[in-house]
Scaffold this active site. Structure first.
Site, short mmCIF file in Angstrom:
data_model
loop_
_atom_site.label_atom_id
_atom_site.label_comp_id
_atom_site.label_asym_id
_atom_site.label_seq_id
_atom_site.Cartn_x
_atom_site.Cartn_y
_atom_site.Cartn_z
N GLU A 181 -2.53 7.44 -4.95
CA GLU A 181 -2.89 6.82 -6.24
C GLU A 181 -4.37 6.94 -6.58
OE1 GLU A 181 -1.69 2.72 -5.20
OE2 GLU A 181 -3.75 2.14 -5.59
N ARG A 230 0.87 -1.18 0.00
CA ARG A 230 0.00 0.00 0.00
C ARG A 230 0.90 1.22 0.00
NH1 ARG A 230 -3.24 -2.91 -1.56
NH2 ARG A 230 -5.36 -3.36 -0.81
N HIS A 283 -0.49 -0.39 -9.73
CA HIS A 283 -1.26 -1.32 -8.89
C HIS A 283 -1.74 -2.54 -9.70
CE1 HIS A 283 -3.43 -1.28 -4.81
NE2 HIS A 283 -3.34 -2.52 -5.22
P1 NAI Z 1 -1.02 -11.14 5.51
O1 NAI Z 1 -2.07 -10.67 6.45
O2 NAI Z 1 -0.93 -12.60 5.18
O3 NAI Z 1 0.41 -10.69 6.06
C1 NAI Z 1 0.70 -9.41 6.54
C2 NAI Z 1 1.84 -9.55 7.56
O4 NAI Z 1 2.27 -8.24 7.93
C3 NAI Z 1 1.43 -10.27 8.85
O5 NAI Z 1 2.30 -11.35 9.11
C4 NAI Z 1 1.52 -9.18 9.90
O6 NAI Z 1 1.90 -9.68 11.18
C5 NAI Z 1 2.61 -8.31 9.30
N1 NAI Z 1 2.71 -6.99 9.91
C6 NAI Z 1 1.74 -6.22 10.47
N2 NAI Z 1 2.26 -5.10 10.99
C7 NAI Z 1 3.60 -5.14 10.76
C8 NAI Z 1 4.69 -4.29 11.07
N3 NAI Z 1 4.50 -3.14 11.72
N4 NAI Z 1 5.94 -4.65 10.67
C9 NAI Z 1 6.14 -5.82 10.02
N5 NAI Z 1 5.14 -6.67 9.71
C10 NAI Z 1 3.90 -6.35 10.07
O7 NAI Z 1 -1.21 -10.27 4.21
P2 NAI Z 1 -0.74 -10.61 2.72
O8 NAI Z 1 -1.75 -11.46 2.05
O9 NAI Z 1 0.67 -11.07 2.75
O10 NAI Z 1 -0.84 -9.15 2.04
C11 NAI Z 1 -0.04 -8.07 2.49
C12 NAI Z 1 -0.55 -6.78 1.86
O11 NAI Z 1 -0.29 -6.77 0.47
C13 NAI Z 1 -2.08 -6.59 1.93
O12 NAI Z 1 -2.49 -6.08 3.18
C14 NAI Z 1 -2.33 -5.61 0.83
O13 NAI Z 1 -2.26 -4.29 1.33
C15 NAI Z 1 -1.16 -5.83 -0.13
N6 NAI Z 1 -1.60 -6.35 -1.44
C16 NAI Z 1 -1.29 -5.65 -2.57
C17 NAI Z 1 -1.72 -6.10 -3.82
C18 NAI Z 1 -1.39 -5.38 -5.11
O14 NAI Z 1 -2.02 -5.69 -6.13
N7 NAI Z 1 -0.45 -4.48 -5.15
C19 NAI Z 1 -2.52 -7.33 -3.92
C20 NAI Z 1 -2.74 -8.02 -2.67
C21 NAI Z 1 -2.30 -7.53 -1.48
#
Ligand code: NAI
Length: 332
Positions: free
Chosen positions: A265, A236, A297
């Site tokens: 964005e 993000r 994106h």
């Molecule tokens: P997830 O929920 O499986 O993993 C997120 C991880 O971040 C968790 O392990 C959490 O503990 C960790 N986290 C939270 N706060 C943190 C911090 N302060 N420092 C370090 N780690 C921290 O989520 P997933 O599926 O891996 O997705 C991650 C992000 O990717 C989504 O929230 C979304 O914003 C983004 N995304 C972007 C896409 C795109 O098209 N550009 C598509 C899909 C997701």
């Protein structure tokens, strides 16, 4: 008949979501514009709405949706930072998302951006098409033997770490909820964010956007990074303080940046603005750096991810209409 209004829809949404919903007896009304306070009045005669990352579901929109009798807000994405969840819960509006569609789509795009940045692929491609076959300015470095820092080791961060490990990179990790068993299995090491930033040649962000992660890459952290670091953000935009990033790029402290997301964005990405004036001076400045690669994106944009998103979203629409429980883990 069950009907959903789909906002910010593009041809690829229509191609994937349309048939999936039809097969479950759900009718979709596709709108190209976003759902936001200015457009919510147009919602009528639907059971629910389906939105994406740049629709803005604030308290006003929630009130408008309830007035229109909408019962389900279905996000066809994983992130939900654009939704006022408290307002939804107060209004009794059910919210669901697609938490776990292909993490490979997003991780592979992060790596594609890193490779494009490091080996100057876009620049080389443009040159060759102008019959300029010079290699000056195209020097990259071997990823093998370098260190990658993964910020956030959920589904996407883990896949990214494993891919980069395959290149022969040493992997550092940071996450408030470490997955130690997985890290041990792969020989990866958890450290704190400062240590990760100071020792990584590449830092890739994979956390959700929350009040805690807003500007997690800020001016302070950028002072502590290893000189010449590459920063990759496919998560993000607001994880990064873009103005501080520009300063660090100008000083050469950051050696390159690859972004699939940008904090401002909304209203820019996903659209063709080629015959408009760009009013965002920060984005304009970013676009002037030879060592910044930007995509709009598109990390989610693979056939597999679109199919996963369409299947989960349309199944939840059907279940909601039938009064059944929504799919496990999808309700916010
Ligand atoms: P997830 O929920 O499986 O993993 C997120 C991880 O971040 C968790 O392990 C959490 O503990 C960790 N986290 C939270 N706060 C943190 C911090 N302060 N420092 C370090 N780690 C921290 O989520 P997933 O599926 O891996 O997705 C991650 C992000 O990717 C989504 O929230 C979304 O914003 C983004 N995304 C972007 C896409 C795109 O098209 N550009 C598509 C899909 C997701």
């Amino acid at each position: 008949m069950t009907t959903f209004a789909v906002f910010d829809s593009k041809p690829y949404d229509r191609a994937s979501l349309g048939p999936a919903a039809e097969s479950k007896g759900v009718t979709l009304k596709f709108y190209e514009f976003r759902l936001e306070p200015e457009t919510v009045a147009l919602v009528h005669d639907v059971d629910g709405v389906c939105v994406f990352v740049n629709d803005r579901i604030d308290a006003r929109v929630v009130a408008g949706l309830r007035e229109a009798g909408v019962g389900l807000l279905a996000l066809r994405c994983a992130g939900f930072n654009n939704v006022d969840l408290d307002a939804c819960h107060e209004a009794g509006l059910t919210v669901c998302r697609v938490p776990a569609y292909s993490p490979y789509a997003v991780a592979e795009h992060a790596v594609a951006l890193l490779m494009a940045l490091n080996r100057k692929v876009a620049k080389a491609h443009n040159r060759v098409h102008e019959l300029n076959f010079s290699l000056n300015g195209l020097v990259g470095f071997d990823l093998n033997g370098r260190t990658a820092g993964i910020v956030g080791t959920g589904r996407i961060g883990q896949v990214t770490a494993e891919i980069l490990s395959g290149f022969g990179m040493t992997i550092l990790l940071t996450d408030p909820y470490p997955n130690q068993e997985w890290a041990d299995e792969h020989g990866f090491r958890y450290v704190d964010l400062d240590e990760l930033a100071a020792n990584s040649d590449v830092m890739s962000l994979h956390t959700p956007l929350t009040p805690e992660t807003l500007h997690i890459v800020d001016g302070d952290l950028l002072k502590k990074v290893k000189r010449g670091i590459y920063i990759i953000n496919v998560s993000r935009g607001a994880l990064v303080d873009t103005k501080a990033l520009i300063k660090a790029l100008k000083k050469g402290r950051v050696g390159g940046v690859a972004l699939d997301v940008y904090e401002e964005e909304e209203g820019v990405f996903f659209e063709d603005h080629s015959d408009h004036i760009l009013h965002d001076d920060t984005l304009a400045r970013l676009l002037t750096f030879h060592n910044v690669v930007i995509t709009a994106h598109q990390a989610f944009l693979t056939e597999e991810a679109l199919t996963d998103i369409a299947d989960v979203t349309s199944e939840n629409m059907r279940r909601f209409a039938a009064g059944e429980e929504l799919l496990d883990g999808t309700v916010l």
